[in-house]
Scaffold this motif. Structure first.
Motif, short mmCIF file in Angstrom:
data_model
loop_
_atom_site.label_atom_id
_atom_site.label_comp_id
_atom_site.label_asym_id
_atom_site.label_seq_id
_atom_site.Cartn_x
_atom_site.Cartn_y
_atom_site.Cartn_z
N GLY A 12 0.96 6.42 12.92
CA GLY A 12 0.58 7.93 13.02
C GLY A 12 -0.44 7.99 11.51
O GLY A 12 -1.28 6.87 11.33
N PRO A 13 -0.64 9.20 11.24
CA PRO A 13 -1.76 9.21 10.30
C PRO A 13 -1.86 8.47 9.13
O PRO A 13 -2.81 7.99 8.72
N VAL A 14 -0.57 8.38 8.59
CA VAL A 14 -0.57 7.61 7.26
C VAL A 14 -0.60 6.17 7.48
O VAL A 14 -1.28 5.47 6.63
N PRO A 345 0.47 14.54 -7.04
CA PRO A 345 -0.17 13.38 -6.71
C PRO A 345 0.35 12.13 -7.27
O PRO A 345 0.90 12.30 -8.36
N HIS A 346 0.54 11.10 -6.54
CA HIS A 346 1.23 9.82 -6.99
C HIS A 346 0.74 8.70 -6.29
O HIS A 346 0.19 8.54 -5.35
N GLY A 347 1.20 7.45 -6.88
CA GLY A 347 0.81 6.15 -6.05
C GLY A 347 1.83 5.15 -6.21
O GLY A 347 3.18 5.36 -6.23
N VAL A 348 1.46 3.90 -6.29
CA VAL A 348 2.22 2.73 -6.24
C VAL A 348 3.28 2.62 -7.47
O VAL A 348 4.29 2.24 -7.17
N ALA A 349 3.00 3.47 -8.68
CA ALA A 349 4.00 3.03 -9.51
C ALA A 349 5.11 3.96 -9.09
O ALA A 349 6.29 3.57 -9.43
N GLU A 350 5.10 5.04 -8.55
CA GLU A 350 6.31 5.73 -8.03
C GLU A 350 7.08 5.49 -6.80
O GLU A 350 7.84 5.64 -6.48
N LEU A 351 6.41 4.48 -6.13
CA LEU A 351 6.57 4.03 -4.68
C LEU A 351 7.15 2.63 -4.86
O LEU A 351 7.80 2.12 -3.77
N THR A 352 7.35 2.00 -5.88
CA THR A 352 7.77 0.51 -5.91
C THR A 352 9.24 0.48 -5.96
O THR A 352 9.83 1.29 -6.70
N HIS A 353 9.62 -0.47 -5.12
CA HIS A 353 11.34 -0.72 -5.35
C HIS A 353 11.69 -2.03 -5.75
O HIS A 353 10.73 -3.02 -5.89
N PRO A 354 12.77 -2.27 -6.05
CA PRO A 354 13.18 -3.77 -6.75
C PRO A 354 13.01 -4.73 -5.52
O PRO A 354 12.62 -5.64 -6.01
N GLU A 355 12.93 -4.34 -4.25
CA GLU A 355 12.41 -5.55 -3.23
C GLU A 355 10.88 -5.45 -3.44
O GLU A 355 10.22 -4.64 -2.86
N LEU A 360 7.71 2.74 0.88
CA LEU A 360 8.02 3.60 1.84
C LEU A 360 6.89 4.79 1.49
O LEU A 360 6.63 5.13 0.22
N VAL A 361 6.21 5.12 2.52
CA VAL A 361 4.96 6.00 2.24
C VAL A 361 5.04 7.22 3.32
O VAL A 361 5.89 7.23 4.20
N GLN A 380 -1.39 8.00 -1.43
CA GLN A 380 -0.30 6.81 -1.60
C GLN A 380 -0.56 5.49 -1.09
O GLN A 380 -0.82 4.41 -1.70
N VAL A 381 -1.27 5.62 -0.01
CA VAL A 381 -1.45 4.08 0.60
C VAL A 381 -2.93 3.38 0.12
O VAL A 381 -3.09 2.26 0.00
#
Length: 442
Positions: A12-14, A345-355, A360-361, A380-381
């Motif tokens: 899709g778009p993202v 607006p946000h980026g990888v810092a907010e999207l990082t998981h323990p794995e 997820l974007v 995000q991406v």
């Protein structure tokens, strides 16, 4: 693991924007799309016109990739339909990405190679294992250095039931649709003309349906009822002329006018508990407070979406217990707090998981929160791709200014007078319509 590809889920778009960002940084990428084409989910709402302009719908990396191919960009100031978006941008971008985009292939699982969720040992040194199912039923797996889940939430709409679960009888009801109707289609128009249709929901999709169906309101026998779970309509119509996305503001004003003109009944505080169908196929909606709306022919449930997390059950995700969004992102988008509807607006810092390596974007990153914009996903991406390329400075930098909704006040997703916003993300409140239509017992 740097020799392995980054797997992107969803064309899709993202998802395509993620692939373009990764390609631009020289990283190997493969995109798996469950549908037969790019923008397969967009194709299911081809008729809907977006309230974002082309300038906000084309990812910067996607534009740069396409500019070298002779592609003719649409006019920045025009507003496309879903069909336009897919045909004039998503499909050409997927074509440029070539065999990196693979269709009719569903990602059915992602885990750390040789380890389930419980095992600690080796999680930092083993690649991710992505399990696939193709349209012919065959299965496969691919190893990946990272997984970017841009699969969205389109296939998992929220139910009509007011508790987050399907109302009693909802699953078996053929009267219920979870999509904005296309009243320009002869078959769709025939379905709603001369019928009693209930529109459930208070977001932009519901407003779009109100505007579309109000075209039929004066035809003989046609009746429209708008059902809201909220007891009030404060800010439901958006910011109007104060909205920095003019078409979004105009959508709310058109829906507001339809209500003011008496083209539909409004029922507030109605949380559906049961859907009853009589022998003649007519439907009655019953609320948990005992009120009912009967003689219903069609129900359009536009009550939002939720993420499908089932195929990520073996990945260690850190999700907010309320929104099912990444825990560091959730406070920025929680509608219980940010009743102005503003996105951040946000980026990888907010999207990082323990794995490590799982992101997820797009719509999916918002969990159950509303008010997602394509350009949010593009930022995000961009940030995630920069991180995967080792450009940590760029990954940490926010490169986006998002438009304000122009809405201030309201009590988020419920009727808590103490929860009404009085500052923070809010701008001066625009005038909004207060409806005094009584609840209906029919």
């Amino acid at each position: 693991m740097t020799d392995l590809p980054v797997v992107v889920v969803g064309a899709g778009p993202v998802g395509l924007a993620a692939a373009a960002e990764l390609r631009e940084r020289g990283l190997d990428v493969v995109v798996f799309e469950r549908g037969p084409r790019a923008g397969a989910a967009v194709a299911q709402w081809n008729h809907v016109r977006l309230f974002s302009r082309w300038a906000e719908l084309i990812a910067p990396a996607g534009r740069r990739l396409l500019d070298g191919t002779g592609w003719v960009a649409p006019a920045d100031g025009d507003y496309p339909t879903g069909q336009d978006w897919a045909r004039d941008y998503l499909e050409p971008l997927a074509d440029v990405l070539g065999d990196a985009v693979r269709y009719d292939t569903e990602v059915v699982g992602a885990a750390r190679r040789g380890r389930d969720r419980v095992v600690d040992s080796g999680r930092d040194t083993e690649p991710l294992s992505v399990h696939l199912r193709r349209a012919d039923g065959s299965e496969d797996r691919i190893l990946a250095r990272a997984v970017i889940d841009a699969s969205g939430t389109w296939t998992t709409p929220n139910p009509l039931g007011g508790e987050g679960l399907p109302a009693i009888g909802e699953r078996d009801s053929s009267a219920i649709s979870y999509r904005v109707p296309d009243v320009d289609s002869d078959s769709e128009r025939a379905r709603y003309r001369g019928a009693h249709t209930v529109i459930a929901g208070s977001g932009h999709s519901a407003l779009t349906a109100i505007v579309a169906l109000s075209q039929l309101a004066n035809e003989p026998g046609t009746r429209l009822t708008w059902v809201l779970r909220r007891g009030r309509t404060d800010a439901t119509f958006g910011g109007g002329e104060a909205d920095e996305l003019p078409a979004r503001g105009a959508l709310g004003l058109r829906a507001k006018k339809a209500v003011e003109d008496g083209l539909l009944d409004v029922v507030t505080g109605f949380r559906t508990a049961a859907v009853d169908t009589d022998a003649e196929g007519r439907t009655t909606l019953v609320a948990d407070d005992g009120r009912s709306i009967d003689g219903v022919d069609n129900v359009i449930a536009l009550t939002g979406f939720r993420p499908d997390l089932s195929w990520l059950s073996e990945a260690r995700l850190e999700l907010d217990s309320v929104l099912q969004a990444p825990v560091r992102l959730a406070p920025l988008i929680d509608p219980n707090v940010h009743s102005c509807g503003t996105v951040y607006p946000h980026g990888v810092a907010e999207l990082t998981h323990p794995e490590s390596g799982v992101y997820l974007v797009g719509m999916k990153s918002y969990g159950r929160a509303p008010t997602f914009l394509a350009m949010t996903g593009y930022e995000q991406v961009r940030s995630v791709a920069a991180e995967l390329a080792g450009d940590h400075e760029s990954a940490a930098r926010v490169e986006l200014t998002l438009p304000e909704t122009g809405v201030c006040g309201g009590a988020g997703v419920f009727d808590d007078p103490e929860g009404a916003s009085s500052g923070g993300c809010c701008a001066p409140a625009p005038a909004v319509l207060t409806l005094t239509v009584p609840s209906i017992q029919r």
